[in-house]
Design a protein around this motif. Structure first.
Motif, short mmCIF file in Angstrom:
data_model
loop_
_atom_site.label_atom_id
_atom_site.label_comp_id
_atom_site.label_asym_id
_atom_site.label_seq_id
_atom_site.Cartn_x
_atom_site.Cartn_y
_atom_site.Cartn_z
N ALA A 121 -4.16 8.48 3.01
CA ALA A 121 -4.00 6.94 2.47
C ALA A 121 -4.25 5.82 3.69
N GLN A 122 -3.66 6.34 4.87
CA GLN A 122 -3.38 5.56 6.09
C GLN A 122 -4.88 5.13 6.54
N LEU A 123 -5.83 6.15 6.35
CA LEU A 123 -7.26 6.13 6.95
C LEU A 123 -8.03 5.06 5.92
N GLY A 124 -7.54 4.78 4.44
CA GLY A 124 -8.20 4.05 3.92
C GLY A 124 -9.23 5.14 2.80
N ALA A 125 -8.90 6.54 3.21
CA ALA A 125 -9.70 7.39 2.36
C ALA A 125 -8.99 7.73 1.26
N THR A 126 -9.63 8.34 0.22
CA THR A 126 -9.09 8.39 -1.30
C THR A 126 -8.73 9.85 -1.18
N SER A 127 -7.52 10.06 -2.01
CA SER A 127 -7.04 11.45 -2.30
C SER A 127 -7.50 11.96 -3.84
N LEU B 198 -6.57 0.57 11.47
CA LEU B 198 -7.19 1.26 10.39
C LEU B 198 -6.34 1.16 9.03
N LYS B 199 -5.06 0.85 9.24
CA LYS B 199 -3.93 0.82 8.23
C LYS B 199 -4.04 -0.53 7.70
N ALA B 200 -4.21 -1.63 8.77
CA ALA B 200 -4.39 -3.05 8.41
C ALA B 200 -5.54 -3.36 7.68
N ALA B 201 -6.57 -2.41 7.61
CA ALA B 201 -7.87 -2.75 7.04
C ALA B 201 -7.64 -2.29 5.55
N VAL B 202 -6.81 -1.61 5.08
CA VAL B 202 -6.52 -0.90 3.83
C VAL B 202 -5.99 -2.31 2.93
N GLN B 203 -6.55 -2.58 2.16
CA GLN B 203 -5.87 -3.70 1.18
C GLN B 203 -5.27 -3.03 -0.25
N PRO B 204 -4.34 -3.82 -0.79
CA PRO B 204 -3.91 -3.17 -2.02
C PRO B 204 -4.86 -2.80 -3.05
N GLN B 205 -6.07 -3.50 -3.28
CA GLN B 205 -7.01 -3.18 -4.30
C GLN B 205 -7.87 -2.28 -3.89
N ASP B 206 -7.67 -1.57 -2.72
CA ASP B 206 -8.46 -0.42 -2.28
C ASP B 206 -8.11 0.75 -2.95
N LEU B 207 -9.36 1.59 -3.11
CA LEU B 207 -8.88 3.00 -4.06
C LEU B 207 -8.06 3.87 -3.21
N ARG C 297 0.95 -1.25 0.26
CA ARG C 297 0.05 -0.14 0.00
C ARG C 297 0.97 1.31 -0.10
N SER C 298 0.46 2.10 -0.32
CA SER C 298 1.34 3.48 -0.75
C SER C 298 2.09 3.95 0.71
N PHE C 299 1.24 3.70 1.94
CA PHE C 299 1.86 4.27 3.11
C PHE C 299 2.84 3.20 3.50
N ASP C 300 3.02 2.12 3.10
CA ASP C 300 3.94 1.04 3.45
C ASP C 300 5.46 1.44 2.91
N ILE C 301 5.24 2.56 1.99
CA ILE C 301 6.68 3.37 1.57
C ILE C 301 7.51 3.77 2.58
N LEU C 302 6.80 4.53 3.49
CA LEU C 302 7.51 5.08 4.86
C LEU C 302 7.98 4.22 5.73
N THR C 303 7.26 3.02 6.11
CA THR C 303 7.72 2.00 6.99
C THR C 303 8.99 1.37 6.19
N HIS C 304 9.08 1.06 4.75
CA HIS C 304 10.03 0.55 4.20
C HIS C 304 11.38 1.09 4.16
N GLN C 305 11.09 2.62 4.02
CA GLN C 305 12.15 3.83 3.88
C GLN C 305 12.81 3.63 5.47
N LEU C 306 11.99 3.45 6.24
CA LEU C 306 12.67 3.77 7.93
C LEU C 306 13.36 2.50 8.04
N ALA C 307 12.84 1.39 7.62
CA ALA C 307 13.68 0.09 7.93
C ALA C 307 15.00 -0.24 7.14
N ASN C 308 14.89 0.48 5.72
CA ASN C 308 16.00 -0.02 5.08
C ASN C 308 16.86 1.37 4.59
#
Length: 592
Positions: A79-85, A163-172, A5-16
């Motif tokens: 995005a973290q809320l599952g809302a749509t920009s 809330l983040k966990a409820a967001v799926q890759p196929q979500d808008l 999901r788009s916001f996973d980018i931040l977790t990914h960058q923090l870890a790597n």
């Protein structure tokens, strides 16, 4: 971790690849840097602030701003809320804002500054469903972004995890409204997976590392810059936001980026400025400059021109082209060009100068990349848009239209199921509306827009973009539009580059101390442009050649309604605005 999901980018960058300068912007004369952790913390505050205001999964939040760190804080926070920009161009009209707010059902808006806030207030005056408006700059009478962050600071980031966990890759993830050249904007629905699959499938063609910096200036509301931004961040690239197009040359020298994305028109302007500077040189320096330029124009990354040419090119790089690289910051490894056709001569010259231009192709509906010319010559053929990216299917229909299938193809058009269905055939292929061909079985070449092709009265098809691109190779031509549907021959509306035209006038004894309206009527000027068109006609079949031109004194712009925000001509509107002029081209004596 996997970026799903788009916001996973931040977790990914923090870890790597945690960065001290994840995002940077120039404020009060100095570059202010925001670390990866600060971006994550601020995104959390945006999420918690919006949540407290009643914004939940599926709700729509608009972003109207030029590029700045706050754009990304808002993007990740929504995005973290599952809302749509719902990102929107700052340059569009109040009527467009009104239509999009209503069509998308926008509940909250982030807006950059005082001028845009005034437009948003006007657009939302009769739309009570838009409940919250926050400004990134401080604007009297408006709620500032910091107010939302303060609300967010009172919340607990741990409450965001379910809330983040409820967001799926196929979500808008986002709805991007494309202006098109006719009618109301269409809302292209893109999921998290649409854009992130495009990042993954483009990855091997874009040579970036965690040691690199990128300068960002193409609008983030455009899918091209949005996807590339995600790709940068996944790879740990630091992103610096240019102050404005007016001072971009200064920003390049200050930031010294390894990469940036651009549209062809900007590269044309850079090239034209370089050539104009060459004309001001004298004697041996001038001769040396144009010797190097001629070498560059012969460059071909698919051929070895032999020992003599290669030796001369090394010398040209040492004496001339090194100054080009310095002007672009000195560290530039490559430029990614998209959003329109790149003139092959520009690619040749920049490659010759050690600056690899990677031309890409795609649509908002395809998130966006379908093909891109890579960094390595084996994946880059000048004059094409490169190989098809990974995990993407392309086939050329019987009429030449490019069809595609991939995980990057949109969910559909918002609120328009019938229009969505029209864009896909029975086998699930998305119809791009572009005409193209495969070269050597590997490289995709775009030849025109299917919808923009027209027939002459003689039954011959004309591809206007190809002819227009050729005319705009001249530094004396700023804009051009070919006309002639159902007429005997093609004609063209041409808008001069008035700075270059005035230079030509001075060199040729033509008085240019007058208005643009008067200048385009001068006999010598008209004759010069007619000769110019005759020269460019030589590369086309007889029925494709432009027989007549009309010179126009004013540029087509977004503000006049004659260009889309992505700088494509609105043919229908321009034709209507110049109806009598075009009719005059066909009613005059054809022997002229």
């Amino acid at each position: 971790m996997e970026v799903r999901r788009s916001f996973d980018i931040l977790t990914h960058q923090l870890a790597n690849t945690p960065k001290a300068d994840c995002l940077a912007a120039k404020i009060a004369g100095t570059w202010q840097k925001t670390s990866t952790q600060q971006v994550q913390d601020t995104a959390n505050q945006v999420s918690l602030g919006l949540l407290s205001l009643g914004i939940n999964k599926g709700d729509k939040v608009a972003i109207i701003s030029m590029n700045r760190p706050e754009w990304m804080f808002a993007d990740f926070g929504i995005a973290q809320l599952g809302a749509t920009s719902v990102p929107m161009y700052p340059s569009i009209t109040v009527e467009d804002y009104k239509y999009i707010f209503k069509d998308a059902g926008v509940k909250a808006v982030f807006v950059a500054d005082k001028a845009l806030y005034a437009k948003v207030k006007e657009a939302t005056a009769a739309l009570p469903e838009v409940q919250h408006v926050f400004t990134f700059d401080k604007v009297e009478g408006a709620r500032h972004f910091s107010e939302l962050l303060e609300i967010g600071k009172k919340g607990d980031p741990a409450t965001l995890e379910p809330l983040k966990a409820a967001v799926q890759p196929q979500d808008l993830l986002t709805i991007i409204y494309t202006s098109g050249t006719t009618g109301n904007p269409k809302g292209v629905m893109l999921s998290h997976n649409n854009i992130l699959s495009n990042c993954r499938n483009s990855q091997r063609f874009v040579p970036v590392t965690a040691n690199d910096k990128a300068l960002s200036f193409l609008p983030l509301c455009h899918i091209f810059e949005r996807m590339v931004t995600y790709l940068y961040m996944i790879n740990g690239v630091s992103i610096y936001y240019a102050e404005s197009m007016e001072v971009i040359a200064d920003n390049l020298r200050e930031v010294k980026p390894e990469i940036f994305t651009t549209v062809p028109r900007l590269l044309e302007k850079v090239y034209d400025k370089i050539v104009a500077k060459g004309h001001t040189l004298e004697g041996a320096k001038k001769g040396l400059f144009f010797w190097a330029l001629d070498l560059g124009l012969k460059y071909d990354n698919q051929k070895d021109h032999g020992f003599l040419y290669n030796t001369q090119l090394k010398l040209a790089n040492k004496l001339i082209f090194n100054k080009w690289r310095e002007a672009l910051g000195g560290n530039l490894r490559c430029i990614v060009s998209g959003g329109g056709a790149l003139q092959p001569r520009l690619a040749r010259v920049f490659w010759a100068a050690g600056i690899r231009v990677m031309e890409g192709y795609g649509l908002t509906e395809t998130s966006p990349v379908i093909a891109v010319g890579g960094f390595e010559p084996e994946n880059n053929m000048i004059g094409t848009v490169g190989p098809i990216i990974d995990n993407t299917q392309v086939k050329i229909a019987a009429d030449g239209e490019i069809l595609t299938k991939s995980d990057s193809v949109m969910v559909g058009y918002y609120n328009q199921p019938e229009l969505t269905a029209k864009e896909f055939d029975a086998e699930g292929w998305f119809h791009t509306g572009d005409i193209g061909e495969m070269v050597e079985g590997k490289f995709l070449k775009i030849t025109d827009r299917k919808k923009e092709m027209f027939k002459t009265s003689g039954g011959k098809y004309i591809a206007p973009q190809v002819i227009e691109g050729k005319l705009k190779e001249s530094p004396l031509v700023e804009q051009a539009m070919v006309v002639g549907a159902d007429q005997k021959f093609p004609a063209a509306l041409v808008i001069p580059n008035f700075d270059d035209l005035k230079g030509w006038c001075k060199r040729n004894g033509v008085d240019c101390d007058c208005s643009n309206e008067e200048l385009v009527k001068k006999e010598k000027v008209v004759e010069m442009y007619e000769d110019l068109v005759k020269k460019y006609n030589q590369g086309f079949a007889q029925w494709e050649q432009v027989k007549k031109i009309a010179l126009l004194p004013q540029l087509w712009t977004v503000e006049t309604g004659e260009m889309t925000p992505t700088m494509k001509v609105k043919r229908k509107i321009i034709t209507e605005n110049n109806k009598s002029l075009i009719e005059g081209l066909y009613s005059r004596d054809e022997r002229r």
